[in-house]
Write a protein that holds these residues in place. Structure first.
Motif: not given
Ligand SMILES: *Cc1c(COP(=O)(O)O)cnc(C)c1O
Length: 364
Positions: A84-86, A104-106, A109-114, A330-331
């Motif tokens: 989920f980025t450019f 997938d992302i969190e 925050t929509m950032n990379l999910d650790p 899915p997120v």
């Protein structure tokens, strides 16, 4: 009243005299590429982030590309990143011959999910490439712990996060390389393309300098096939003028965001800001199941809004060869269907925010 996504003209008008002055000086100096202004900007930005080295390059995409390459990553290697980025985030990895591996992302925050990184690590994994999406820092504490445990490099995509911080430490200073874009609409934007890599290892910094200048460390000796990816003096001069004001610009964005939140959070999902994080709101991105209706009403009222990003990277045609399919993340997929970025820039007027909020609230 029409409201654009960003209004670069207002900002230019405020700094016009200073910009003309520094451009005139540069034009008269007849030093146009990699001169004293580029060095001054590199030093200022390195100091601002508390890192040792900074290397100006031709774009944010090149910053990522040259950083990954200078860290010795290439053919056969894998780099874990966000879908989920450019597109440039993945493109830069592919330029080196390495393969982007999406995680997938969190949802918040929509950032990379650790929590999903470790299951994606293989023998080929060489680095993690988090993106501080929309200006909210990725969870660098957890990402750094994973990188340390598995002996991986970290390359930060800070194209949207200039000035953002976690417990006062700025994005771009956590990883082995912090990569910035000075594309005009970014929080620190020039009047053309530009980028920068921040590093703490002088050897790797020297390699980025070598790669940006045709694989040469000096005087027509070329040790590798590099690139022409230099930052020019005029862009650096303009960026020096804006750099003086970057904290003020970001603080103004934060104030606009606070007003949006106050007016909107009852009817749509507003961007979150984790404790100890300083969000710099490169985008103000709301989420709603009625996203398309909201966008239509805004458009009918001459107010711009943009869906960043309608298609997650794993579903982009260009990387079909990587073999991903719908349902893999899915997120990220659901997020793409619900997000809408509203006008956001330091000079955005309070009256515009109130009007936008009325339209959004009515649509919902
Ligand atoms: C803008 C952007 C880039 C690319 O920067 P350019 O300067 O346009 O090459 C890379 N990653 C992200 C997340 C961006 O927003």
């Amino acid at each position: 009243m029409t409201v654009p996504m960003v209004d670069l003209k207002k900002q230019f008008n405020d700094i016009k005299e200073e910009v003309f002055e520094i451009i005139t000086e540069i034009l008269e100096s007849s030093q146009y590429i990699l001169g004293p202004r580029v060095r001054e900007l590199e030093n200022k930005i390195a100091d601002y982030h508390g890192v040792k080295e900074a290397v100006g390059v031709a774009s944010g995409t090149d910053a990522l590309h040259l950083a990954v390459e200078a860290l010795g990553i290439g053919d056969g290697d894998e780099v874990i990143t966000s879908p989920f980025t450019f597109f440039a985030t993945a493109e830069a990895v592919l330029y080196t011959g390495a393969t982007p591996v999406f995680v997938d992302i969190e949802p918040d925050t929509m950032n990379l999910d650790p929590s999903r990184i470790e299951e994606a690590i293989t023998e080929k994994t060489k680095a993690i490439l988090p993106v501080h999406i929309f200006g909210h820092p990725a969870d660098m504490d957890r990402i750094a712990a994973i990188a340390k445990k598995h002996d991986l490099k970290i390359v930060e995509d800070c194209a949207q996060s200039f000035g953002a911080a976690l417990r006062g430490r700025r994005t771009g200073s956590f990883g082995d390389a912090g990569c910035f874009s000075f594309y005009p609409s970014k929080n620190l934007g020039g009047f053309g393309d530009g980028g920068m890599v921040l590093l703490n290892d002088p050897g790797v910094a020297d390699d980025v300098r070598m790669l940006r200048n045709h694989g040469s460390r000096g005087a027509y000796r070329h040790e590798s096939v590099g690139f022409n990816s230099r930052l020019d003096e005029i862009q650096a001069g303009i960026l020096l003028v804006k750099m003086k004001r970057i904290d003020e610009y970001n603080e103004k964005r934060r104030r606009k965001a606070a007003l949006y939140r106050e007016l909107l959070c009852g009817s749509v999902e507003c961007p979150m800001e984790r404790p100890d994080n300083l969000h710099v709101y490169h985008q103000y991105t709301i989420r709603s199941g009625r996203r398309d209706e909201i966008q239509k009403r805004l458009r009918d009222n001459d107010i711009s809004s943009v869906v960043y990003y309608p298609t997650p990277l794993h579903l982009q045609e260009a990387v079909g060869f990587l073999g991903y399919k719908k349902g893999d993340f899915p997120v990220a997929e659901e997020t793409s269907e619900r997000v809408l970025s509203l006008p956001m820039y330091p000079e955005l007027e309070e009256a515009s925010i109130r009007r936008i909020a009325d339209i959004v609230n009515n649509a919902v």
